[in-house]
Design a protein around this motif. Structure first.
Motif, mmCIF file in Angstrom:
data_model
loop_
_atom_site.group_PDB
_atom_site.id
_atom_site.type_symbol
_atom_site.label_atom_id
_atom_site.label_comp_id
_atom_site.label_asym_id
_atom_site.label_seq_id
_atom_site.Cartn_x
_atom_site.Cartn_y
_atom_site.Cartn_z
ATOM 1 N N SER A 83 41.321 58.771 40.389
ATOM 2 C CA SER A 83 42.296 59.461 39.526
ATOM 3 C C SER A 83 42.947 58.478 38.558
ATOM 4 O O SER A 83 44.178 58.443 38.414
ATOM 5 N N LEU A 84 42.126 57.712 37.895
ATOM 6 C CA LEU A 84 42.642 56.673 37.012
ATOM 7 C C LEU A 84 43.397 57.253 35.829
ATOM 8 O O LEU A 84 43.048 58.323 35.311
ATOM 9 N N LYS A 85 44.442 56.532 35.436
ATOM 10 C CA LYS A 85 45.298 56.937 34.342
ATOM 11 C C LYS A 85 45.271 55.866 33.255
ATOM 12 O O LYS A 85 45.011 54.689 33.549
ATOM 13 N N PRO A 86 45.582 56.225 32.020
ATOM 14 C CA PRO A 86 45.619 55.205 30.961
ATOM 15 C C PRO A 86 46.541 54.030 31.295
ATOM 16 O O PRO A 86 46.252 52.889 30.914
ATOM 17 N N GLU A 87 47.609 54.294 32.025
ATOM 18 C CA GLU A 87 48.531 53.211 32.370
ATOM 19 C C GLU A 87 47.964 52.257 33.421
ATOM 20 O O GLU A 87 48.589 51.233 33.723
ATOM 21 N N ASP A 88 46.804 52.569 33.966
ATOM 22 C CA ASP A 88 46.117 51.636 34.869
ATOM 23 C C ASP A 88 45.319 50.585 34.097
ATOM 24 O O ASP A 88 44.770 49.655 34.702
ATOM 25 N N THR A 89 45.234 50.752 32.784
ATOM 26 C CA THR A 89 44.494 49.801 31.960
ATOM 27 C C THR A 89 45.106 48.411 32.063
ATOM 28 O O THR A 89 46.308 48.233 31.829
ATOM 29 N N ALA A 90 44.287 47.440 32.432
ATOM 30 C CA ALA A 90 44.774 46.068 32.626
ATOM 31 C C ALA A 90 43.587 45.179 32.993
ATOM 32 O O ALA A 90 42.482 45.677 33.260
ATOM 33 N N VAL A 91 43.850 43.892 33.025
ATOM 34 C CA VAL A 91 42.916 42.962 33.648
ATOM 35 C C VAL A 91 43.300 42.875 35.123
ATOM 36 O O VAL A 91 44.458 42.628 35.459
ATOM 37 N N TYR A 92 42.331 43.090 35.983
ATOM 38 C CA TYR A 92 42.560 43.080 37.424
ATOM 39 C C TYR A 92 42.060 41.757 37.997
ATOM 40 O O TYR A 92 40.917 41.352 37.746
ATOM 41 N N TYR A 93 42.923 41.136 38.777
ATOM 42 C CA TYR A 93 42.622 39.832 39.366
ATOM 43 C C TYR A 93 42.582 39.933 40.887
ATOM 44 O O TYR A 93 43.466 40.537 41.508
ATOM 45 N N CYS A 94 41.603 39.294 41.460
ATOM 46 C CA CYS A 94 41.521 39.161 42.906
ATOM 47 C C CYS A 94 42.291 37.911 43.328
ATOM 48 O O CYS A 94 42.255 36.878 42.647
ATOM 49 N N HIS A 95 42.970 38.019 44.437
ATOM 50 C CA HIS A 95 43.756 36.903 44.981
ATOM 51 C C HIS A 95 43.475 36.801 46.464
ATOM 52 O O HIS A 95 43.386 37.822 47.154
ATOM 53 N N ALA A 96 43.327 35.582 46.969
ATOM 54 C CA ALA A 96 43.066 35.405 48.395
ATOM 55 C C ALA A 96 43.856 34.240 48.959
ATOM 56 O O ALA A 96 44.071 33.226 48.279
ATOM 57 N N GLN A 97 44.280 34.403 50.195
ATOM 58 C CA GLN A 97 44.897 33.322 50.963
ATOM 59 C C GLN A 97 43.852 32.873 51.973
ATOM 60 O O GLN A 97 43.459 33.645 52.846
ATOM 61 N N VAL A 98 43.424 31.622 51.835
ATOM 62 C CA VAL A 98 42.259 31.145 52.577
ATOM 63 C C VAL A 98 42.612 29.920 53.420
ATOM 64 O O VAL A 98 43.274 28.990 52.940
ATOM 65 N N GLN A 99 42.144 29.934 54.660
ATOM 66 C CA GLN A 99 42.168 28.737 55.486
ATOM 67 C C GLN A 99 40.782 28.109 55.353
ATOM 68 O O GLN A 99 39.781 28.720 55.722
ATOM 69 N N VAL A 100 40.719 26.917 54.799
ATOM 70 C CA VAL A 100 39.421 26.341 54.447
ATOM 71 C C VAL A 100 38.766 25.584 55.599
ATOM 72 O O VAL A 100 37.563 25.302 55.549
#
Length: 121
Positions: A83-100
């Motif tokens: 149900s996407l809306k015009p206000e969802d327009t953006a660059v989407y970034y993935c973020h992770a917290q990682v134990q290496v």
């Protein structure tokens, strides 16, 4: 550690997209993975977050429309956007917290390069 997003694109209002975030590199475990977005002229905001234990957080504007999920075996996260809306327009970034590594027990933060989502008729 590298995070690579995919699945963005152009979609009409009411449509759906599924974003993927594949993590690779020196990963002992991913403690949490989330999605942020940044629209032109606006600050980056949290969209959804998923912990390894299964706890989820959603920003109010996407609740009941977006679903975050993950595959621990594949070190991959997903964001199903409905149900996407015009206000969802953006660059989407993935973020992770990682134990290496096993030791020390320390979490490091990583970001993907971003994928454009455009909702327009």
């Amino acid at each position: 550690v590298q995070l690579v997003e995919s699945g963005g694109g152009l979609v009409q209002p009411g449509g759906s997209l599924r974003l993927s975030c594949a993590a690779s590199g020196s990963i002992f475990r991913i403690a949490a993975m989330g999605w942020y977005r940044q629209a032109p002229g606006k600050q980056r905001e949290l969209v959804a977050d998923l912990t390894r234990g299964g706890s989820t957080t959603y920003t109010d504007s996407v609740k009941d429309r977006f679903i975050i999920s993950g595959d621990n075996a594949k070190n991959t996260g997903y964001l199903q956007m409905n149900s996407l809306k015009p206000e969802d327009t953006a660059v989407y970034y993935c973020h992770a917290q990682v134990q290496v590594s096993l030791w020390p027990v320390r979490l490091s933060e990583y970001w993907g390069q971003g994928t454009q989502v455009t909702v327009s008729s």
